[in-house]
Write a protein that holds these residues in place. Sequence first.
Motif, mmCIF file in Angstrom:
data_model
loop_
_atom_site.group_PDB
_atom_site.id
_atom_site.type_symbol
_atom_site.label_atom_id
_atom_site.label_comp_id
_atom_site.label_asym_id
_atom_site.label_seq_id
_atom_site.Cartn_x
_atom_site.Cartn_y
_atom_site.Cartn_z
ATOM 1 N N LEU A 84 7.967 13.246 -6.814
ATOM 2 C CA LEU A 84 9.709 12.347 -5.358
ATOM 3 C C LEU A 84 10.512 12.923 -5.751
ATOM 4 O O LEU A 84 11.516 12.840 -5.593
ATOM 5 N N MET A 85 10.689 11.892 -7.440
ATOM 6 C CA MET A 85 11.487 12.069 -7.574
ATOM 7 C C MET A 85 12.545 13.793 -7.981
ATOM 8 O O MET A 85 13.825 14.000 -8.172
ATOM 9 N N MET A 143 13.123 -0.084 -4.238
ATOM 10 C CA MET A 143 14.091 -1.226 -4.428
ATOM 11 C C MET A 143 13.848 -2.466 -3.161
ATOM 12 O O MET A 143 13.888 -3.134 -3.263
ATOM 13 N N GLU A 144 13.680 -1.654 -1.891
ATOM 14 C CA GLU A 144 13.629 -2.404 -0.641
ATOM 15 C C GLU A 144 12.066 -2.109 0.078
ATOM 16 O O GLU A 144 12.329 -2.937 1.169
ATOM 17 N N LEU A 145 10.990 -1.245 -0.159
ATOM 18 C CA LEU A 145 10.326 -1.529 0.566
ATOM 19 C C LEU A 145 9.088 -2.669 0.629
ATOM 20 O O LEU A 145 8.871 -3.417 1.459
ATOM 21 N N LEU A 146 8.951 -3.505 -0.753
ATOM 22 C CA LEU A 146 8.713 -4.421 -0.647
ATOM 23 C C LEU A 146 10.659 -5.543 -0.915
ATOM 24 O O LEU A 146 11.132 -5.168 -1.636
ATOM 25 N N VAL A 157 0.583 -1.390 -0.062
ATOM 26 C CA VAL A 157 0.017 0.238 -0.123
ATOM 27 C C VAL A 157 0.812 1.052 -0.220
ATOM 28 O O VAL A 157 0.785 1.931 -0.954
ATOM 29 N N MET A 158 1.705 1.307 0.547
ATOM 30 C CA MET A 158 2.978 2.571 1.265
ATOM 31 C C MET A 158 3.400 2.734 -0.336
ATOM 32 O O MET A 158 4.126 3.687 -0.635
ATOM 33 N N ARG A 159 4.566 1.199 -0.932
ATOM 34 C CA ARG A 159 4.894 1.740 -1.969
ATOM 35 C C ARG A 159 4.247 2.511 -3.328
ATOM 36 O O ARG A 159 4.710 3.002 -4.139
ATOM 37 N N ASP A 160 2.115 1.220 -3.053
ATOM 38 C CA ASP A 160 1.862 1.897 -4.193
ATOM 39 C C ASP A 160 1.371 3.924 -3.895
ATOM 40 O O ASP A 160 1.695 4.876 -5.548
ATOM 41 N N VAL A 161 1.445 4.306 -2.891
ATOM 42 C CA VAL A 161 1.194 5.767 -2.929
ATOM 43 C C VAL A 161 2.371 6.623 -3.693
ATOM 44 O O VAL A 161 2.468 7.359 -3.899
ATOM 45 N N CYS A 162 3.579 5.609 -2.710
ATOM 46 C CA CYS A 162 4.336 6.943 -3.618
ATOM 47 C C CYS A 162 5.252 6.665 -5.313
ATOM 48 O O CYS A 162 4.766 7.604 -5.789
ATOM 49 N N MET A 163 4.616 5.562 -5.453
ATOM 50 C CA MET A 163 4.731 5.206 -6.900
ATOM 51 C C MET A 163 4.179 6.632 -8.312
ATOM 52 O O MET A 163 4.264 6.305 -9.053
#
Length: 211
Positions: free
Chosen positions: A194-195, A207-210, A182-188
């Motif tokens: 964000l970049m 690379m690391e959240l999942l 869920v959190m990775r989807d928010v960031c993506m």
Amino acid sequence: MPPEVAARNLEMLKSGEGADWEVRCGSKIFAVHKAIVWPALKAKLYGQVETDSFIRLYSDKESSVVEYWAMIMYLYTGEYDAGECLEKGDEGTAADRGTRSRTNFRTAIVKDAGAHDTEARMMVHIKVYSLADLYHITDLKQFALEKFQALTTDYWPYKDLEGMVDAVHNSKSPYDIGLRQVMRDVCMAHYEELMKTRAVWMQWVVMELLP
């Protein structure tokens, strides 16, 4: 759970009437009804101290009244409210102030939980998710995940995005991907934005959240 049963159980929890058992978590003591709480826990707890008058659950220094209260409310009603849990955490208990005191929930249910913002409520769901996983309460874990995901919908920007991601990253083993996904989807969903400001951090997220 039928609404009328949940309402009756909640009233029992709020009043403490007929409470005949205690759930103890470190210095935190909750007065409960064994007939409601014990059937939900007995098949899921390993190595816990259980007597005719109380059960002692595992608690570490990071534990707070918030997530344990949420768990107990869920066992009574099939749901919990993050705002009410935060109010209980703000209120504190005599046990948290150094006096071991048996606490019921009469003063814990609040009428207005709107003082707490979205990110504070998200943190409640993260804590409850981890607690539910610890005690193998799969339906509570799924409930916390769904509540967390619902709060992330259309919520942007975060006041402390890095703190929220760190909380999710540290909440479970790297092989438990529920909150992480869920959190990775928010960031993506906000990748380009964000970049521009957090490129190195975003590379870590990707690379690391999942696993």
